[in-house]
Design an enzyme around this catalytic site. Structure first.
Site, mmCIF file in Angstrom:
data_model
loop_
_atom_site.group_PDB
_atom_site.id
_atom_site.type_symbol
_atom_site.label_atom_id
_atom_site.label_comp_id
_atom_site.label_asym_id
_atom_site.label_seq_id
_atom_site.Cartn_x
_atom_site.Cartn_y
_atom_site.Cartn_z
ATOM 1 N N GLY A 144 0.775 -1.015 0.081
ATOM 2 C CA GLY A 144 -0.048 -0.018 0.129
ATOM 3 C C GLY A 144 0.853 1.367 -0.070
ATOM 4 O O GLY A 144 2.076 1.295 -0.407
ATOM 5 N N ALA A 189 -7.961 16.245 1.045
ATOM 6 C CA ALA A 189 -8.390 17.757 1.424
ATOM 7 C C ALA A 189 -9.794 18.131 1.237
ATOM 8 O O ALA A 189 -10.600 18.648 2.120
ATOM 9 C CB ALA A 189 -7.565 18.640 0.855
ATOM 10 N N ALA A 190 -10.450 17.593 0.053
ATOM 11 C CA ALA A 190 -11.773 18.101 -0.260
ATOM 12 C C ALA A 190 -12.831 17.200 0.477
ATOM 13 O O ALA A 190 -13.833 17.875 0.872
ATOM 14 C CB ALA A 190 -11.992 17.700 -1.820
ATOM 15 N N HIS A 458 -38.233 8.046 -15.842
ATOM 16 C CA HIS A 458 -38.746 9.627 -15.687
ATOM 17 C C HIS A 458 -39.419 9.737 -14.426
ATOM 18 O O HIS A 458 -40.390 8.809 -14.236
ATOM 19 C CB HIS A 458 -39.622 10.020 -16.961
HETATM 20 C C1 LIG Z 1 -8.480 9.012 3.742
HETATM 21 C C2 LIG Z 1 -8.405 8.125 2.567
HETATM 22 C C3 LIG Z 1 -9.813 7.965 1.758
HETATM 23 C C4 LIG Z 1 -9.770 6.954 0.587
HETATM 24 N N1 LIG Z 1 -11.164 6.831 0.098
HETATM 25 C C5 LIG Z 1 -11.125 6.161 -1.067
HETATM 26 C C6 LIG Z 1 -12.342 6.065 -1.487
HETATM 27 O O1 LIG Z 1 -13.501 6.661 -1.120
HETATM 28 N N2 LIG Z 1 -12.160 5.174 -2.606
HETATM 29 C C7 LIG Z 1 -11.130 4.451 -3.233
HETATM 30 O O2 LIG Z 1 -11.252 3.796 -4.207
HETATM 31 N N3 LIG Z 1 -10.038 4.662 -2.554
HETATM 32 C C8 LIG Z 1 -9.905 5.525 -1.474
HETATM 33 N N4 LIG Z 1 -8.826 5.660 -0.914
HETATM 34 C C9 LIG Z 1 -7.627 4.926 -1.227
HETATM 35 C C10 LIG Z 1 -7.737 3.428 -0.899
HETATM 36 O O3 LIG Z 1 -7.789 3.469 0.639
HETATM 37 C C11 LIG Z 1 -6.289 2.782 -1.255
HETATM 38 O O4 LIG Z 1 -5.920 2.800 -2.643
HETATM 39 C C12 LIG Z 1 -6.622 1.152 -1.040
HETATM 40 O O5 LIG Z 1 -6.633 0.959 0.378
HETATM 41 C C13 LIG Z 1 -4.904 0.513 -1.100
HETATM 42 O O6 LIG Z 1 -4.949 -0.642 -0.901
HETATM 43 P P1 LIG Z 1 -3.738 -1.759 -0.862
HETATM 44 O O7 LIG Z 1 -4.160 -2.949 -0.496
HETATM 45 O O8 LIG Z 1 -2.902 -1.175 -1.900
HETATM 46 O O9 LIG Z 1 -3.013 -1.098 0.418
HETATM 47 P P2 LIG Z 1 -3.321 -1.211 2.014
HETATM 48 O O10 LIG Z 1 -4.560 -1.317 2.220
HETATM 49 O O11 LIG Z 1 -2.660 0.081 2.539
HETATM 50 O O12 LIG Z 1 -2.401 -2.318 2.714
HETATM 51 C C14 LIG Z 1 -1.194 -2.421 2.891
HETATM 52 C C15 LIG Z 1 -1.045 -3.156 4.193
HETATM 53 O O13 LIG Z 1 0.338 -3.531 3.965
HETATM 54 C C16 LIG Z 1 1.114 -3.230 5.342
HETATM 55 N N5 LIG Z 1 2.479 -3.186 5.270
HETATM 56 C C17 LIG Z 1 3.088 -2.040 4.468
HETATM 57 N N6 LIG Z 1 4.390 -2.441 4.472
HETATM 58 C C18 LIG Z 1 4.531 -3.685 5.139
HETATM 59 C C19 LIG Z 1 5.768 -4.521 5.474
HETATM 60 N N7 LIG Z 1 6.889 -4.113 5.184
HETATM 61 N N8 LIG Z 1 5.437 -5.509 6.281
HETATM 62 C C20 LIG Z 1 4.172 -5.970 6.688
HETATM 63 N N9 LIG Z 1 3.184 -5.232 6.403
HETATM 64 C C21 LIG Z 1 3.424 -3.913 5.766
HETATM 65 C C22 LIG Z 1 0.381 -1.922 5.841
HETATM 66 O O14 LIG Z 1 0.375 -1.894 7.405
HETATM 67 C C23 LIG Z 1 -1.185 -2.149 5.396
HETATM 68 O O15 LIG Z 1 -1.923 -2.633 6.032
HETATM 69 C C24 LIG Z 1 -8.604 6.307 0.252
HETATM 70 C C25 LIG Z 1 -7.473 6.575 1.003
HETATM 71 C C26 LIG Z 1 -7.356 7.345 2.234
HETATM 72 C C27 LIG Z 1 -6.107 7.517 2.686
HETATM 73 N N1 LIG Z 2 -12.768 9.327 -2.914
HETATM 74 C C1 LIG Z 2 -11.563 8.696 -3.096
HETATM 75 O O1 LIG Z 2 -11.372 7.845 -4.122
HETATM 76 C C2 LIG Z 2 -10.485 8.990 -2.424
HETATM 77 C C3 LIG Z 2 -10.315 9.754 -1.261
HETATM 78 C C4 LIG Z 2 -9.196 10.044 -0.684
HETATM 79 C C5 LIG Z 2 -7.842 9.541 -1.010
HETATM 80 N N2 LIG Z 2 -8.009 8.705 -2.287
HETATM 81 C C6 LIG Z 2 -6.789 8.649 -2.633
HETATM 82 O O2 LIG Z 2 -5.648 8.817 -1.958
HETATM 83 C C7 LIG Z 2 -4.671 9.570 -2.714
HETATM 84 C C8 LIG Z 2 -3.934 10.644 -1.736
HETATM 85 O O3 LIG Z 2 -4.932 11.734 -1.319
HETATM 86 P P1 LIG Z 2 -4.209 13.053 -1.220
HETATM 87 O O4 LIG Z 2 -5.464 14.077 -1.068
HETATM 88 O O5 LIG Z 2 -3.488 13.104 -0.065
HETATM 89 O O6 LIG Z 2 -3.474 13.489 -2.544
HETATM 90 P P2 LIG Z 2 -3.766 14.025 -3.871
HETATM 91 O O7 LIG Z 2 -2.903 13.786 -4.878
HETATM 92 O O8 LIG Z 2 -5.194 13.864 -4.424
HETATM 93 O O9 LIG Z 2 -3.512 15.746 -3.528
HETATM 94 C C9 LIG Z 2 -2.589 16.147 -3.083
HETATM 95 C C10 LIG Z 2 -2.497 17.453 -2.788
HETATM 96 O O10 LIG Z 2 -1.405 18.183 -2.056
HETATM 97 C C11 LIG Z 2 -0.817 19.198 -2.777
HETATM 98 N N3 LIG Z 2 0.713 19.086 -2.478
HETATM 99 C C12 LIG Z 2 1.672 18.014 -2.647
HETATM 100 N N4 LIG Z 2 3.033 18.193 -2.078
HETATM 101 C C13 LIG Z 2 2.652 19.449 -1.630
HETATM 102 C C14 LIG Z 2 3.514 20.331 -0.685
HETATM 103 N N5 LIG Z 2 4.856 19.934 -0.540
HETATM 104 N N6 LIG Z 2 2.947 21.449 -0.225
HETATM 105 C C15 LIG Z 2 1.672 21.726 -0.326
HETATM 106 N N7 LIG Z 2 0.686 21.117 -1.199
HETATM 107 C C16 LIG Z 2 1.262 20.021 -1.687
HETATM 108 C C17 LIG Z 2 -0.946 18.900 -4.244
HETATM 109 O O11 LIG Z 2 -0.874 20.043 -5.033
HETATM 110 C C18 LIG Z 2 -2.466 18.279 -4.249
HETATM 111 O O12 LIG Z 2 -3.319 19.361 -4.102
HETATM 112 C C19 LIG Z 2 -5.529 10.359 -3.974
HETATM 113 O O13 LIG Z 2 -4.532 10.547 -5.030
HETATM 114 C C20 LIG Z 2 -6.647 9.073 -4.123
HETATM 115 O O14 LIG Z 2 -6.109 8.350 -5.257
HETATM 116 C C21 LIG Z 2 -9.238 8.710 -2.955
#
Ligand SMILES: Cc1cc2nc3c(=O)[nH]c(=O)nc-3n(C[C@H](O)[C@H](O)[C@H](O)COP(=O)(O)OP(=O)(O)OC[C@H]3O[C@@H](n4cnc5c(N)ncnc54)[C@H](O)[C@@H]3O)c2cc1C
Ligand SMILES: NC(=O)c1ccc[n+]([C@@H]2O[C@H](COP(=O)([O-])OP(=O)(O)OC[C@H]3O[C@@H](n4cnc5c(N)ncnc54)[C@H](O)[C@@H]3O)[C@@H](O)[C@H]2O)c1
Length: 487
Positions: A144, A189-190, A458
Site C-alpha cells: 500500500g 483535503a476536499a 422519468h
Molecule cells: C482517507 C482516505 C480515503 C480514501 N477513500 C477512497 C475511496 O473513497 N475510494 C477509493 O477507491 N479509494 C480510496 N482511498 C484509497 C484506498 O484506500 C487505497 O487505494 C487502497 O486501500 C490501497 O489498498 P492496498 O491493498 O494497495 O494497500 P493497503 O490497504 O494500504 O494495505 C497495505 C498493508 O500493508 C501493510 N504493510 C506495509 N508495509 C509492510 C511491511 N513491510 N510488512 C508488513 N506489512 C506491511 C500496511 O500496514 C497495510 O495494512 C482512500 C485513501 C485514504 C487514505
Molecule cells: N474518494 C476517493 O477515491 C479517495 C479519497 C481520498 C483519497 N484517495 C486516494 O488517495 C490519494 C491521496 O490523497 P491526497 O489528497 O493526499 O493526495 P492528492 O494527490 O489527491 O492531493 C495532494 C495535494 O497536495 C498538494 N501538495 C503536494 N505536495 C505538496 C507540498 N509539498 N506542499 C503543499 N501542497 C502539496 C498537491 O498539489 C495536491 O493538491 C488520492 O490521490 C486518491 O488516489 C481517494
C-alpha cells in the site's frame, strides 16, 4: 523458518488473494500495522464515507430552508459518530478479519514488518518481539501507501512540538476541533473539509495550486473551486511557511484539553489561527525499508514497484499490486489488480492483465464529484475529434425539484466514432449517476445505443446523464467509424 507457497506482504487488498482457486496452496499473510485489513477499511474509504454520510445529513438540514423546510441543526455529536464508526463497526470488522485468518490452520498469519533477505526469502520483525524467516515459492508485495508530509512542514512542527494530523488520525480526535487548517488541495483535503465543516468546524484550506482538485476537467475545477470558496476559507497558491504554538483556544496534542492553539503562517504572509493542522499532501508507496534492492525488485522514481501488465515485478516469482505499484491509488483498482494476480498465481499459462482503461474515481466532497476517462483538454491533446455537452441538473425535472443551480454532467465524445471518451459529474449522487458512463466506456458501447437502446426512468436524476448524451453533436450513426480496439 516457515516454508509456504505464497507469501503476501500486506493485509489490505492482499488479503483477497486467498481464493478458492488457490485453496491447495499454503499462504503466509504478513501484516506489520497496528490493525489488520489495510487502509481502506481502517483509515480510508470506509470510515471516511461513514463520516461523509453524516456530513450529508447535516448539510441537508442546514440547506432545507431553500426548499421551504425550516430546520435547525443543534449539533453533530462528534464523539458519538466517531465511536459508532470505529468502536461500533470498523474496529470490530478488522479484529474479526484478523481472528478469522489467525484461526485458519491452512495459513500462517504473521504480525510484523517484512523485508526481503533474498529474491524469495523474507525476514519478519514480529510486533511482539523476535523475528521469523519466511521462504516462499511466490511473494506478493501489497504494502500500500502512506501519508507523506512535506519535510519543511514536518520540521517546523517538530521545532514547536506541534502534532500534525493526517487522515490516519484526524477521524479519531478526542473532540471536534473548532478550527482546522487543511494543507493540500486534492482528494483527502476536499473530503475532510466537507466532513469537518458540515460537523461545525471552521475550515481553512491552504493549497499550493491556483485551484482545487486540479486533476479534474477544467469545467468541474471551476465549479468546485467556486463552491469551495463559498463554504471554506480557501487560500489557493499558498504553502505553509511556519507553525507556532499559540492562537486562541485549542485542541492540543495529548488530550483534547483546550490549551493554546496553533498559528500557521502562509507563503502570502497571512496568519491562520487553528486548533488542528491536517496535512493532506499526497500518499507515497510503502516500499522503502522492504529490502527491494536485496531482492533485485526495481522501483520507479516515485517509489512504486515496477510491474508488467500482469503484476509481475522484475524478479521471477515476485508480484505486486495496489498502491505499492499501481498508477492509481484507488481501492477498486487495488481490488481489480488483486483479482488478476490471484488468477495469475493459479493460471500462470493464461495470465490476465491489469485493465487500467477508463478507471473511474469519485470525490465525496460537497458537491460530490465523479469522473471517468479523459478530460476535454486531454481528449484534445490525444487528437480526438472532440465534441462535448454540459448538461445542467437544473434543466431536468429532478433538478427542478432540487432547485439546483450549479450541478452539471459533462460528457466528452469522439464525433467520428460516436463513442464516449470521458464523463464528469459534479452534483448530488455524482458517484452513482456516473455508472452508465463507465459502462459505456468499458463495453465500448456507442452513445446512440446507450441513449436510445434502453428506457431511462422519468423523472429520475439519471435524466441528467441521458440528456447530456442526447446533446452530443455526433456524426450520424451511418457515418461513424470503428473505434480503435482497446489495448
Ligand atoms: C482517507 C482516505 C480515503 C480514501 N477513500 C477512497 C475511496 O473513497 N475510494 C477509493 O477507491 N479509494 C480510496 N482511498 C484509497 C484506498 O484506500 C487505497 O487505494 C487502497 O486501500 C490501497 O489498498 P492496498 O491493498 O494497495 O494497500 P493497503 O490497504 O494500504 O494495505 C497495505 C498493508 O500493508 C501493510 N504493510 C506495509 N508495509 C509492510 C511491511 N513491510 N510488512 C508488513 N506489512 C506491511 C500496511 O500496514 C497495510 O495494512 C482512500 C485513501 C485514504 C487514505
Ligand atoms: N474518494 C476517493 O477515491 C479517495 C479519497 C481520498 C483519497 N484517495 C486516494 O488517495 C490519494 C491521496 O490523497 P491526497 O489528497 O493526499 O493526495 P492528492 O494527490 O489527491 O492531493 C495532494 C495535494 O497536495 C498538494 N501538495 C503536494 N505536495 C505538496 C507540498 N509539498 N506542499 C503543499 N501542497 C502539496 C498537491 O498539489 C495536491 O493538491 C488520492 O490521490 C486518491 O488516489 C481517494
Amino acid at each position: 523458518m516457515i516454508d509456504v507457497d505464497i507469501a503476501v506482504i500486506g493485509s489490505g487488498s492482499g488479503n483477497g488473494l486467498v481464493t478458492h482457486e488457490l485453496a491447495d496452496r499454503r499462504f503466509a499473510i504478513i501484516e506489520g500495522g497496528d490493525v489488520f485489513g489495510g487502509t481502506c477499511l481502517n483509515v480510508g474509504c470506509i470510515p471516511t464515507k461513514m463520516y461523509v454520510h453524516v456530513a450529508e445529513v447535516a448539510t441537508m438540514v442546514r440547506e432545507g430552508g431553500r426548499l421551504g423546510v425550516d430546520a435547525t441543526l443543534d449539533r453533530v455529536r462528534f464523539t458519538d459518530v466517531r465511536d459508532r464508526v470505529f468502536a461500533g463497526r470498523i474496529d470490530q470488522i478488522a479484529a474479526a478479519g484478523e481472528a478469522y485468518r489467525r484461526d485458519d490452520t491452512s495459513l500462517e498469519l504473521l504480525r510484523g514488518h517484512a523485508r526481503f533477505t533474498g529474491p524469495r526469502t523474507l525476514r519478519v520483525d514480529l510486533r511482539d518481539g523476535g523475528t521469523e524467516e519466511v521462504r516462499a515459492g511466490q511473494i506478493v508485495i501489497a504494502t500500500g501507501s502512506h501519508a507523506s508530509i512535506p519535510e519543511e512542514i514536518a520540521a517546523v512542527a517538530e521545532r514547536e512540538d506541534i502534532t500534525l494530523h493526517t487522515s490516519d488520525t484526524v477521524m479519531r480526535l478526542p473532540e471536534r476541533p473548532e478550527r482546522m487548517l487543511v494543507v493540500g488541495g486534492g482528494f483527502i483535503a476536499a473530503e475532510m473539509a466537507h466532513i469537518f465543516s458540515a460537523f461545525g468546524t471552521r475550515v481553512t484550506i491552504s493549497a499550493r495550486g491556483g485551484e482545487l482538485l486540479r486533476h479534474l476537467d477544467d469545467e468541474l475545477v471551476e465549479v468546485f473551486t467556486t463552491r469551495a470558496r463559498e463554504q471554506w476559507d480557501v487560500r489557493t497558491s499558498t504553502t505553509v511557511t511556519d507553525l507556532r504554538r499559540g492562537g486562541g483556544d485549542v485542541l492540543r496534542r495529548d488530550a483534547g484539553a483546550s490549551k493554546e492553539g496553533i498559528t500557521a503562517t502562509l507563503s502570502d504572509g497571512s496568519d491562520v489561527e487553528v486548533d488542528v493542522v491536517l496535512v493532506a499532501t499526497g500518499r507515497a508507496p510503502s516500499t522503502s525499508g522492504l529490502g527491494l534492492d536485496v531482492a533485485g525488485v526495481d522501483v520507479h522514481d516515485d517509489g512504486r514497484v515496477v510491474v508488467d501488465a500482469h503484476g509481475r515485478t522484475t524478479v521471477d516469482g515476485v508480484w505486486s499490486l495496489g498502491d505499492a505499484s499501481s498508477p492509481f491509488q484507488l481501492k477498486h483498482v487495488a481490488n481489480h489488480e488483486a483479482r488478476a494476480v490471484a488468477h495469475n498465481l493459479a493460471h500462470p499459462d493464461d495470465p490476465r492483465v491489469f485493465d487500467h482503461d477508463a478507471v473511474p474515481a469519485a470525490v465525496f466532497t460537497h458537491p460530490q464529484i465523479a469522473s471517468v476517462g479523459m478530460t476535454e483538454a486531454e481528449a484534445v491533446t490525444a487528437g480526438v475529434d472532440v465534441v462535448t455537452k454540459v448538461q445542467k441538473y437544473g434543466d431536468t425535472a429532478y433538478g427542478w425539484a432540487m432547485e439546483d443551480t450549479t450541478s452539471v454532467c459533462k460528457v466528452v465524445a469522439d464525433r467520428r466514432t460516436g463513442r464516449l471518451v470521458g464523463g464528469h459529474l459534479i452534483g448530488p449522487e455524482a458517484s452513482t449517476l456516473i455508472q452508465p458512463l463507465i459502462q459505456m466506456m468499458a463495453f465500448d458501447q456507442p452513445v446512440s445505443q446507450m441513449v436510445r437502446g434502453q428506457y431511462w426512468i422519468h423523472p429520475a436524476l439519471t435524466e441528467v446523464v441521458e440528456n447530456a448524451l442526447l446533446g452530443l453533436d455526433l456524426n450520424p450513426v451511418e457515418d461513424q467509424i470503428e473505434s480503435p480496439p482497446r489495448a
